[in-house]
Design a protein around this motif. Structure first.
Motif, PDB file in Angstrom:
ATOM      1  N   ASP A  31      66.367  64.436  58.593  1.00  0.00           N
ATOM      2  CA  ASP A  31      67.280  63.798  57.772  1.00  0.00           C
ATOM      3  C   ASP A  31      67.710  62.214  58.163  1.00  0.00           C
ATOM      4  O   ASP A  31      68.074  61.307  57.274  1.00  0.00           O
ATOM      5  CB  ASP A  31      68.423  64.738  57.566  1.00  0.00           C
ATOM      6  N   SER A  34      65.373  59.623  57.510  1.00  0.00           N
ATOM      7  CA  SER A  34      65.286  59.569  55.811  1.00  0.00           C
ATOM      8  C   SER A  34      66.445  58.522  55.516  1.00  0.00           C
ATOM      9  O   SER A  34      66.290  57.497  54.923  1.00  0.00           O
ATOM     10  CB  SER A  34      65.515  60.920  55.013  1.00  0.00           C
ATOM     11  N   LEU A  35      67.479  58.788  56.138  1.00  0.00           N
ATOM     12  CA  LEU A  35      68.753  58.049  55.858  1.00  0.00           C
ATOM     13  C   LEU A  35      68.389  56.672  56.333  1.00  0.00           C
ATOM     14  O   LEU A  35      68.865  55.616  55.855  1.00  0.00           O
ATOM     15  CB  LEU A  35      69.900  58.499  56.715  1.00  0.00           C
ATOM     16  N   GLU A  37      65.428  55.193  56.907  1.00  0.00           N
ATOM     17  CA  GLU A  37      64.392  54.440  55.889  1.00  0.00           C
ATOM     18  C   GLU A  37      64.909  54.006  54.725  1.00  0.00           C
ATOM     19  O   GLU A  37      64.202  53.086  54.155  1.00  0.00           O
ATOM     20  CB  GLU A  37      63.160  55.554  55.646  1.00  0.00           C
ATOM     21  N   ASP A  38      65.943  54.976  54.148  1.00  0.00           N
ATOM     22  CA  ASP A  38      66.273  54.509  52.703  1.00  0.00           C
ATOM     23  C   ASP A  38      67.099  53.267  52.886  1.00  0.00           C
ATOM     24  O   ASP A  38      67.245  52.552  51.942  1.00  0.00           O
ATOM     25  CB  ASP A  38      67.249  55.579  52.323  1.00  0.00           C
ATOM     26  N   GLY A  39      67.841  52.938  53.979  1.00  0.00           N
ATOM     27  CA  GLY A  39      68.669  51.827  54.233  1.00  0.00           C
ATOM     28  C   GLY A  39      67.822  50.553  54.877  1.00  0.00           C
ATOM     29  O   GLY A  39      68.528  49.812  55.408  1.00  0.00           O
ATOM     30  N   ALA A  40      66.504  50.567  55.061  1.00  0.00           N
ATOM     31  CA  ALA A  40      65.661  49.782  55.929  1.00  0.00           C
ATOM     32  C   ALA A  40      66.057  48.238  55.284  1.00  0.00           C
ATOM     33  O   ALA A  40      66.361  47.380  56.224  1.00  0.00           O
ATOM     34  CB  ALA A  40      64.213  50.101  55.653  1.00  0.00           C
ATOM     35  N   ASP A  41      66.195  47.997  53.988  1.00  0.00           N
ATOM     36  CA  ASP A  41      66.327  46.750  53.679  1.00  0.00           C
ATOM     37  C   ASP A  41      67.675  46.252  54.126  1.00  0.00           C
ATOM     38  O   ASP A  41      67.983  45.135  54.346  1.00  0.00           O
ATOM     39  CB  ASP A  41      66.246  46.706  51.994  1.00  0.00           C
ATOM     40  N   TYR A  42      68.919  46.940  53.864  1.00  0.00           N
ATOM     41  CA  TYR A  42      69.757  46.712  54.318  1.00  0.00           C
ATOM     42  C   TYR A  42      70.090  46.415  55.736  1.00  0.00           C
ATOM     43  O   TYR A  42      70.770  45.523  55.993  1.00  0.00           O
ATOM     44  CB  TYR A  42      70.878  47.654  53.962  1.00  0.00           C
ATOM     45  N   LYS A  58      67.675  55.197  65.390  1.00  0.00           N
ATOM     46  CA  LYS A  58      66.416  55.791  65.273  1.00  0.00           C
ATOM     47  C   LYS A  58      65.563  56.257  66.616  1.00  0.00           C
ATOM     48  O   LYS A  58      64.832  57.302  66.470  1.00  0.00           O
ATOM     49  CB  LYS A  58      65.780  54.461  64.725  1.00  0.00           C
ATOM     50  N   TRP A  84      55.996  57.982  61.148  1.00  0.00           N
ATOM     51  CA  TRP A  84      56.981  57.225  61.546  1.00  0.00           C
ATOM     52  C   TRP A  84      56.781  56.051  62.495  1.00  0.00           C
ATOM     53  O   TRP A  84      57.212  55.103  62.670  1.00  0.00           O
ATOM     54  CB  TRP A  84      58.091  57.969  61.959  1.00  0.00           C
TER      55      TRP A  84
END
Length: 255
Positions: A31, A34-35, A37-42, A58, A84
């Motif tokens: 989990d 996933s968080l 990866e979802d915020g990778a651009d930020y 990470k 990953w």
């Protein structure tokens, strides 16, 4: 990596570990990944301290998930962990962080020990990182150690081919590109043989691992990394009686 084997819940060192507990810890780590990866651009656009914090988290999540996989293969999916690790290895920004880089490299080595089917691919990814990833400082040492560790899982041919591949990088011009494009006569296959793509399932243009160096400083860094990797493999082979120390170490010294 310095141990004699992989710990299991039934071994005296680990004692009885409840499967549900391990699975729960693996889910928490997944989990968190996933968080991230979802915020990778930020995070890529964030401040230096935000990036350091994210990379630290990470590294912790990867370590936790790996430990769960080592304790019980059914509790953590090794394929997911490997994906990953590969994605992180391919990102220069993340691999510039020594803490995260160390975790990624060591995890790739250990997952190859746990699931030997990963070893051939890892043995190709690590030389590419050493040459093209521009690692410096402690990261180079860790990468070299991990490459030597993984090669011990493979055949003598794979070890010797890797030594020649790295050694030929020290040549100039087309020879270096040809060496990196395919070892001696082609990329190592899944069994340590030739004629396989460097990144399985990924397309590339031109040489699959061409070497492009600009400037004397960069050349010096790459050559230094390659020499350190060769020495690491030679040292590992010298210590191992299971992989034909004499012949392989002679090849390493030639390089």
């Amino acid at each position: 990596m310095s141990g004699t084997g992989v710990s299991r819940p039934t071994s005296p060192r680990t004692g009885e570990v409840d499967f549900v507990t391990i699975e729960t810890m693996a889910d928490i780590a997944a989990d968190e990944m996933s968080l991230l990866e979802d915020g990778a651009d930020y995070l890529r656009l964030g401040s230096a301290w935000q990036q350091r914090l994210a990379f630290s988290v990470k590294a912790g999540a990867l370590t936790s998930y790996l430990n769960c996989a080592l304790l019980n293969e059914d509790a953590a999916d090794a394929d997911i962990l490997m994906s990953w690790l590969e994605n992180t290895l391919a990102d220069p920004v993340q691999m510039a962080d020594e803490t995260l880089a160390s975790v990624v490299l060591r995890s790739m080595a250990l997952i190859s020990k746990l699931s030997p089917e990963f070893a051939p691919n890892v043995s190709r990814l690590l030389p590419r990182f050493i040459v093209q990833g521009g690692p410096r400082g402690q990261t180079v040492s860790v990468a070299s150690t991990c490459l030597a560790y993984v090669l011990q899982i493979l055949s003598q041919d794979a070890i010797i081919t890797t030594l020649y591949t790295l050694g030929n990088v020290l040549s100039s011009g087309a020879n270096a590109e040809r060496a990196l494009a395919g070892g001696i006569n082609g990329d190592l296959g899944t069994d340590g043989s030739a004629n396989s793509t460097f990144y399985t399932g990924k397309q590339s243009t031109g040489s699959s691992i061409s070497l492009t160096i600009s400037g004397e400083e960069e050349t010096s860094v790459v050559y230094g990394n390659v020499v350190q990797a060769i020495c690491g493999i030679a040292y590992s082979c010298k210590r191992s009686e299971d992989y034909g120390v004499g012949s392989i170490h002679a090849h390493a010294e030639d390089q």
